[in-house]
Motif scaffolding. Structure first.
Motif, PDB file in Angstrom:
ATOM      1  N   VAL A  69       1.006  -1.235  -0.063  1.00 13.68           N
ATOM      2  CA  VAL A  69       0.075   0.141  -0.100  1.00 13.68           C
ATOM      3  C   VAL A  69       0.858   1.425   0.070  1.00 13.68           C
ATOM      4  O   VAL A  69       0.517   2.129  -0.832  1.00 13.68           O
ATOM      5  CB  VAL A  69      -0.983  -0.015   1.255  1.00 13.68           C
ATOM      6  CG1 VAL A  69      -1.564   1.241   1.246  1.00 13.68           C
ATOM      7  CG2 VAL A  69      -2.098  -1.142   0.932  1.00 13.68           C
ATOM      8  N   PRO A  70       2.114   1.383   0.888  1.00 16.15           N
ATOM      9  CA  PRO A  70       2.601   2.674   0.732  1.00 16.15           C
ATOM     10  C   PRO A  70       3.227   3.073  -0.449  1.00 16.15           C
ATOM     11  O   PRO A  70       3.314   4.178  -0.875  1.00 16.15           O
ATOM     12  CB  PRO A  70       3.756   2.502   2.066  1.00 16.15           C
ATOM     13  CG  PRO A  70       3.039   1.441   2.892  1.00 16.15           C
ATOM     14  CD  PRO A  70       2.314   0.720   1.761  1.00 16.15           C
ATOM     15  N   LEU A  73       0.785   4.508  -2.579  1.00 18.50           N
ATOM     16  CA  LEU A  73       0.269   5.860  -2.314  1.00 18.50           C
ATOM     17  C   LEU A  73       1.523   6.683  -2.711  1.00 18.50           C
ATOM     18  O   LEU A  73       1.195   7.851  -3.391  1.00 18.50           O
ATOM     19  CB  LEU A  73       0.289   5.969  -0.852  1.00 18.50           C
ATOM     20  CG  LEU A  73      -0.891   5.119  -0.170  1.00 18.50           C
ATOM     21  CD1 LEU A  73      -1.024   5.323   1.223  1.00 18.50           C
ATOM     22  CD2 LEU A  73      -2.125   5.500  -0.850  1.00 18.50           C
ATOM     23  N   LEU A 110     -17.212   5.226   7.155  1.00 14.90           N
ATOM     24  CA  LEU A 110     -16.630   6.434   7.059  1.00 14.90           C
ATOM     25  C   LEU A 110     -15.359   5.861   6.513  1.00 14.90           C
ATOM     26  O   LEU A 110     -14.307   6.755   6.696  1.00 14.90           O
ATOM     27  CB  LEU A 110     -16.592   6.819   8.512  1.00 14.90           C
ATOM     28  CG  LEU A 110     -17.802   7.348   9.137  1.00 14.90           C
ATOM     29  CD1 LEU A 110     -17.696   7.259  10.834  1.00 14.90           C
ATOM     30  CD2 LEU A 110     -18.394   8.363   8.275  1.00 14.90           C
ATOM     31  N   ILE A 113      -9.968   4.041   2.901  1.00 11.42           N
ATOM     32  CA  ILE A 113      -8.733   3.569   2.222  1.00 11.42           C
ATOM     33  C   ILE A 113      -8.868   3.102   0.998  1.00 11.42           C
ATOM     34  O   ILE A 113      -8.100   3.206   0.038  1.00 11.42           O
ATOM     35  CB  ILE A 113      -7.990   2.672   3.377  1.00 11.42           C
ATOM     36  CG1 ILE A 113      -7.510   3.496   4.480  1.00 11.42           C
ATOM     37  CG2 ILE A 113      -6.719   1.953   2.828  1.00 11.42           C
ATOM     38  CD1 ILE A 113      -7.063   2.571   5.755  1.00 11.42           C
ATOM     39  N   ALA A 187     -14.270  -5.050   1.673  1.00  9.71           N
ATOM     40  CA  ALA A 187     -14.084  -6.284   2.322  1.00  9.71           C
ATOM     41  C   ALA A 187     -15.248  -7.166   2.345  1.00  9.71           C
ATOM     42  O   ALA A 187     -15.240  -8.347   2.279  1.00  9.71           O
ATOM     43  CB  ALA A 187     -13.437  -5.985   3.672  1.00  9.71           C
TER      44      ALA A 187
END
Lengths: 220, 259
Positions: A69-70, A73, A110, A113, A187
């Motif tokens: 993920v990073p 990003l 809410l 990601i 998910a």
């Protein structure tokens, strides 16, 4: 390496600009895109052969679990640094995006990601993004659909009690005569659920979302 | 340290399948394994079944109750599911969870009171998840106060710092640790809890991140966790950390666990 390959390469490694912590002190996507424009490369070519190609590699690697993920990003951040420079020239040359994606996390939820990852990959693939953010009401989706009749709609949920809202949304869209293709992800949902509620597509991750969206628009 | 076993959760694909197929043996085996691993509570979640959640939850609790009397943590945002769980689960239930959002708060408090349960409190309100330490702390503060006014004493509250994935922003690590530290010093009678695996989302070798975070969080004042008790390394580290924090007289728990 030619300039466009270098832009692609810097998107992949996430070097957004001269001051970014990645390849610190080396020119990044921002500077390279400016240079390409100065040299007279067309904005469309910079986008397609530089930025989009870079994000395409990121998408494939992410899907294959080769990167995390990073890394997605920082690549997206680098891509955006290039887009900021390209936006104006692209508009001036009348260049159109691949398509439009309206995206949001459904009412009561809410989490952002997954939604953000999808938005980034889609933007990286050349889509225009209308990001309705989180906790998005039926009405808000429908207003955006009326404003963007050709757009694909992407709905996301992480919670089991909000995923049921997707069904009501799709029903309401159709009853209101809005026929935009709708894709879902998150998910708790799966292909089976997508079919059951009448969604046009399901994507299990951000890279797949791009493929599904292209299919829905007949671009593959 | 209170460990709540997280495995019987319908958002996990294997569990969803076992629930759909009514594979009682598989689910009971997981309940027993978690009990043998030393959990204090078993979390049960049937939320993935949406409109069928109540039926599935009822069946799940019955099936678990056939093999263990361990107290349960009933995991659902739906008040009806929480109430149903309380009726079936017996004594010493944890409700997972309540928030400071008014509708949620109002509908769940009566269940806490009726069944005299414990509760996991999430410091978020109608504005959603904050990124601001001061704001999260102040929501936590007023949530604990509001619960107190409803007769729910701090020792029945598990307060959660709302851990988010460091893969998306590395400030989330210190944010969670600072909050745990502040909760521990300002609300010493509460328990500090977290859902552990969130922290490592999007990273390789997630177990390593979970394990390291758990130890750091325990040193900051965490004394409960929803986690995978079948992760042996993680469980050993919990015991070692307790001994190191002077929470295990003469290190006897650690010694007995390792022998």
């Amino acid at each position: 390496m030619n300039l466009l390959d270098s832009i692609k390469d810097n998107v992949i490694c996430g070097n957004s600009d001269l001051n970014s912590p990645i390849r610190k002190g080396e020119r990044g996507v921002k500077e390279l895109v400016s240079q390409a424009l100065e040299q007279g490369v067309s904005p469309r070519e910079i986008l397609d052969e530089g930025l989009v190609k870079g994000m395409d590699v990121i998408g494939r690697r992410f899907k294959a679990n080769e990167i995390y993920v990073p890394e997605v990003l920082i690549a997206a951040r680098a891509m955006k640094a290039g887009m900021a420079i390209l936006k104006e020239p692209l508009a001036q040359t009348g260049s159109k995006p691949l398509g439009t994606l309206i995206i949001g996390t459904v009412k009561g939820d809410l989490h952002d990601i997954g939604k953000n990852l999808v938005a980034m990959m889609m933007e990286g693939a050349g889509f225009k993004i209308v990001d309705l953010e989180i906790d998005v009401s039926q009405e808000k989706f429908m207003n955006a659909m009326k404003e963007n009749p050709d757009a694909i709609v992407g709905m996301s949920a992480l919670l089991t009690n909000t995923m049921v809202g997707m069904e009501g949304n799709i029903k309401a869209f159709r009853e209101a005569g809005l026929s935009n293709p709708v894709m879902i992800g998150g998910a708790p949902v799966d292909e089976e659920f997508a079919k059951k509620i009448g969604a046009s597509g399901y994507a299990k991750d951000a890279a797949t979302a791009v493929e599904v969206a292209k299919q829905l628009l007949g671009l593959n | 340290m209170i460990i709540i076993g997280e495995l019987l959760n319908s958002t996990r694909e294997k569990i969803r399948k076992a629930l759909a197929e009514k594979d009682a043996a598989f689910l009971q085996d997981l309940a027993i394994k978690q009990q043998d691993a030393g959990v204090s509570y078993i979390d049960v979640n049937a939320g993935a079944f949406a409109e069928r959640e109540l039926d599935v939850l009822e069946w799940l609790i019955k099936v678990v109750r056939e093999v263990t009397d361990l107290p349960l943590s009933i995991d659902s945002p739906k008040p009806e599911a929480l109430a149903l769980g309380c009726r079936l689960a017996g004594d010493d239930v944890i409700l997972n969870s309540i928030t400071a959002e008014q509708n949620n708060f109002r509908s769940i408090v009566p269940i806490i009171r009726e069944f005299n349960t414990k509760v996991i409190a999430l410091p978020m309100d109608h504005t959603g998840l904050s990124e601001d330490e001061g704001k999260i702390f102040s929501i936590a503060n007023s949530l604990i106060e509001s619960l107190g006014k409803e007769g729910v004493s701090p020792d029945r509250i598990f307060i959660d710092p709302l851990i988010r994935p460091i893969a998306t922003n590395t400030v989330y690590g210190p944010l969670a640790l600072n909050l745990i530290r502040r909760f521990a010093s300002s609300f010493p009678e509460t328990r500090r809890i977290c859902g552990l695996s969130n922290v490592s989302f999007g990273l390789p070798k997630r177990k390593t991140v979970n394990q390291t975070f758990l130890i750091m969080a325990m040193a900051s004042g965490l004394d409960a966790a929803i986690m995978d008790p079948l992760d042996e390394a993680l469980m050993s580290q919990v015991k070692a950390a307790q001994a190191l924090l002077d929470l295990d007289p003469y290190c006897m728990n650690y010694i007995n666990a390792m022998r």
